[in-house]
Write a protein that holds these residues in place. Structure first.
Motif, mmCIF file in Angstrom:
data_model
loop_
_atom_site.group_PDB
_atom_site.id
_atom_site.type_symbol
_atom_site.label_atom_id
_atom_site.label_comp_id
_atom_site.label_asym_id
_atom_site.label_seq_id
_atom_site.Cartn_x
_atom_site.Cartn_y
_atom_site.Cartn_z
ATOM 1 N N SER A 58 -2.082 -25.771 -98.824
ATOM 2 C CA SER A 58 -0.990 -24.862 -98.469
ATOM 3 C C SER A 58 0.056 -25.555 -97.598
ATOM 4 O O SER A 58 -0.100 -26.718 -97.219
ATOM 5 C CB SER A 58 -1.541 -23.664 -97.695
ATOM 6 N N GLY A 59 1.093 -24.812 -97.244
ATOM 7 C CA GLY A 59 2.071 -25.269 -96.262
ATOM 8 C C GLY A 59 1.481 -25.125 -94.864
ATOM 9 O O GLY A 59 0.362 -24.630 -94.699
ATOM 10 N N GLY A 60 2.243 -25.580 -93.886
ATOM 11 C CA GLY A 60 1.747 -25.460 -92.516
ATOM 12 C C GLY A 60 2.818 -25.816 -91.514
ATOM 13 O O GLY A 60 3.809 -26.474 -91.847
ATOM 14 N N PRO A 61 2.656 -25.377 -90.283
ATOM 15 C CA PRO A 61 3.698 -25.578 -89.267
ATOM 16 C C PRO A 61 3.724 -26.994 -88.667
ATOM 17 O O PRO A 61 4.660 -27.329 -87.949
ATOM 18 C CB PRO A 61 3.314 -24.560 -88.192
ATOM 19 N N TYR A 62 2.727 -27.799 -88.935
ATOM 20 C CA TYR A 62 2.655 -29.117 -88.303
ATOM 21 C C TYR A 62 3.483 -30.146 -89.070
ATOM 22 O O TYR A 62 3.991 -29.884 -90.156
ATOM 23 C CB TYR A 62 1.201 -29.597 -88.243
ATOM 24 N N SER A 63 3.596 -31.338 -88.487
ATOM 25 C CA SER A 63 4.178 -32.473 -89.191
ATOM 26 C C SER A 63 3.045 -33.456 -89.428
ATOM 27 O O SER A 63 2.312 -33.780 -88.482
ATOM 28 C CB SER A 63 5.263 -33.126 -88.341
ATOM 29 N N HIS A 136 11.259 -26.077 -94.761
ATOM 30 C CA HIS A 136 10.708 -27.316 -94.181
ATOM 31 C C HIS A 136 11.738 -28.085 -93.370
ATOM 32 O O HIS A 136 12.941 -27.914 -93.558
ATOM 33 C CB HIS A 136 10.145 -28.213 -95.293
ATOM 34 N N GLY A 137 11.231 -28.913 -92.469
ATOM 35 C CA GLY A 137 12.091 -29.771 -91.661
ATOM 36 C C GLY A 137 11.803 -31.226 -91.965
ATOM 37 O O GLY A 137 12.647 -32.101 -91.822
ATOM 38 N N ASP A 138 10.569 -31.503 -92.409
ATOM 39 C CA ASP A 138 10.176 -32.877 -92.772
ATOM 40 C C ASP A 138 10.411 -33.078 -94.255
ATOM 41 O O ASP A 138 10.538 -32.109 -95.006
ATOM 42 C CB ASP A 138 8.679 -33.067 -92.500
HETATM 43 N N1 GLN Z 1 5.927 -28.470 -91.050
HETATM 44 C C1 GLN Z 1 6.321 -29.094 -92.270
HETATM 45 C C2 GLN Z 1 7.833 -29.214 -92.349
HETATM 46 O O1 GLN Z 1 8.536 -28.758 -91.492
HETATM 47 C C3 GLN Z 1 5.815 -28.303 -93.456
HETATM 48 C C4 GLN Z 1 6.462 -26.972 -93.567
HETATM 49 C C5 GLN Z 1 5.755 -26.054 -94.548
HETATM 50 O O2 GLN Z 1 4.696 -26.346 -95.056
HETATM 51 N N2 GLN Z 1 6.338 -24.905 -94.785
HETATM 52 O O3 GLN Z 1 8.350 -29.795 -93.269
#
Ligand code: GLN
Length: 523
Positions: A58-63, A136-138
């Protein structure tokens, strides 16, 4: 382990990296009848106990490049099943094979258009040029080793990537949210065409396997008790138990004195006469109302009701003597999948399942084992199951009702008289809502009694009585909610009926606050 649902249906494993959308992946897959289960991203594959048909990260808030960022157990690659990484999941795949992930120049949040390069790629069948949702930011700064680009978007040159020889894919967008117009098609491409998962997750199939599973778990002689409330979850769970083990399941309804009007009688009629469930109704209303005397603090009310419930339930349970001469062995609980998901979040301390505080106490005191036949299901699946089991339509689609019941809808002190006023007003309100054909358009509706006196005039007499506040909300998840825009005539009719028919009420108001800033209930 063999009696797990995930061993009975082809199952897609969704590994959760903490995205707010993760549970939607599971939902979408089940919508086209592929069973899916979500587990924390830290899940050790060797401890799984079943073999997934495919894996989604899944997605996630971390980098991914951050210290302490969560990483997947590499053993997923030894399963030899297809893998799909979504957003963080894509970045995780890229990180594992070359570390080409970093901060993007700009964050990308919102819609974008998908541009499919490899038109033959099975994951992207029928999704070219569709709108996809980005969050996303990354981003990837290069391709991981042995991958190719299969789709791009304006801001994401690596919007979709695929391994050259293995069925491993990554996408930058979120196919699970409805803003991605063809997201479900893409998930179906993955689960059905690529993983070859059988589309046999239907409630018809679930009923059979679940009944077998309960029989195996309980064995040929053990007995089970469970509390019913008149709500859909406990009724469905009870009916399932009845189907599986007959009268070895004992349902108990505790009348706590703060149930809806005629509720205990109605539940009895439906469960015993209609569904054949072995039910005991305990009238403990005096006991509850005595304990609530003089109490005005909402939290105290909740605690008193919760504790008294445990006490009464234990006392009643002790009266039940199983035929095999032993003690009752199991306690039924109507836990649903969203509670399970919430409690196994990898951020939490462990994988212990959150139990309702009532049940937690019971398990400890009575040394019972927990049985949770609905723990794999979402609410709409439970409703579907309920209809299949022949539970009346009105009950299956009933609005939720809080455990402490009308005690938190009578503001201030709870007395028998006050409960009676709130109950009658609520009954009129709900009856009118049903008559107007609005019940299923509204997520929850009730009347609250405000212990303030207001002046009125009836039959040339000055009255000085209390106020009823009506509440009706629309919501999909109860996290946020908006008040329901009734027609004026409807409100007029309800107000008139309540003031005329319920002694002790001089005035009716309608609550026009959304959540937030207000909550659904008044206390
Ligand atoms: N935290 C990661 C990003 O900013 C992934 C974001 C997500 O999975 N939605 O790119």
């Amino acid at each position: 382990m063999s009696e797990q649902v995930s061993n009975m249906f082809d199952t897609i494993l969704v590994l959760d990296f903490g995205s707010q959308y993760s549970h939607l992946i599971t939902r979408r897959l089940r919508e086209f009848n592929v069973y899916a289960e979500m587990l924390p991203c830290t899940q050790k594959i060797s401890e799984l106990g079943w073999k997934p048909t495919g894996v989604i990260l899944s997605g996630g808030p971390y980098s991914v490049y951050e210290e302490g960022a969560p990483h997947v157990d590499r053993a997923i690659f030894d399963l030899n099943v297809p893998i799909l990484g979504i957003c963080y999941g894509l970045q995780e795949l890229a990180w594992i094979d070359g570390k080409h992930v970093g901060r993007g120049e700009k964050r990308e949040y919102g819609p974008s258009t998908l541009n499919v390069i490899d038109k033959e790629n099975p994951l992207f069948k029928d999704v070219d040029h569709s709108t996809v949702w980005m969050s996303h930011g990354d981003k990837l700064h290069g391709l991981p080793k042995d991958y190719v680009t299969v789709a791009t978007s304006d801001n994401s040159p690596y919007c979709g990537i695929a391994h050259k020889t293995l069925p491993v894919y990554g996408i930058q967008f979120h196919p699970e949210v409805t803003h991605s117009t063809h997201g479900k098609t893409l998930l179906k491409n993955f689960a059905v065409n690529i993983c070859r998962a059988k589309q046999n997750w239907t409630m018809e199939n679930f009923v059979d396997t679940e009944i077998q599973r309960i029989r195996k778990l309980v064995g040929p002689t053990a007995e089970v008790i469970g509390a019913v409330s008149g709500g859909v979850d406990s009724t469905v769970a009870s009916k399932l138990m009845k189907e599986a083990i007959g009268d070895r399941f004992h349902a108990i309804l505790v009348d706590n004195g703060v149930l809806r009007l005629n509720e205990a009688e109605n539940v009895k009629k439906t469960l015993v006469d209609g569904l054949g469930i072995n039910l005991t109704v305990v009238d403990a209303s005096d006991e509850f109302l005595d304990k609530l005397k003089g109490v005005t603090d909402p939290e105290k009310k909740r605690k008193i009701i919760g504790n008294t419930f445990i006490h009464v339930f234990e006392r009643e349970a002790a009266k039940i003597k199983p035929k095999d001469g032993k003690e009752i062995e199991f306690l039924l609980q109507g836990t649903l999948y969203p509670d399970v998901i919430e409690s196994i979040s990898f951020k939490g301390p462990s994988q212990t399942i959150k139990t309702h505080h009532n049940v937690g106490g019971l398990l400890e005191d009575m040394k019972l084992k927990l049985i949770e036949p609905l723990r794999e299901l979402f609410k709409d699946e439970v409703r579907h199951l309920g209809e299949l089991l022949g539970i009346p339509h009105d009950l299956v689609w009933r609005h939720p009702f809080p455990g402490p019941g009308i005690a938190i809808r009578v503001l201030g002190e709870v007395t028998r008289e006050q409960v009676e006023i709130a109950r009658k007003a609520d009954h009129i309100y709900i009856t009118e809502i049903r008559k107007a054909g609005l019940y299923n358009k509204i997520s929850q509706a009730f009347a609250a009694l405000l212990p303030v006196k207001s002046v009125g005039v009836m039959g040339d007499q000055r009255t000085y009585e209390q106020v009823i506040a009506l509440r009706a909300i629309e919501t999909t998840d109860f996290m946020t909610a908006d008040w329901y825009p009734f027609e004026h005539d409807f409100l007029k009719r309800v107000a008139l009926r309540i003031v005329n028919e319920v002694d002790g009420v001089a005035r009716v108001t309608y609550d026009i606050t959304s959540k937030p800033p207000a909550t659904v209930e008044w206390e």
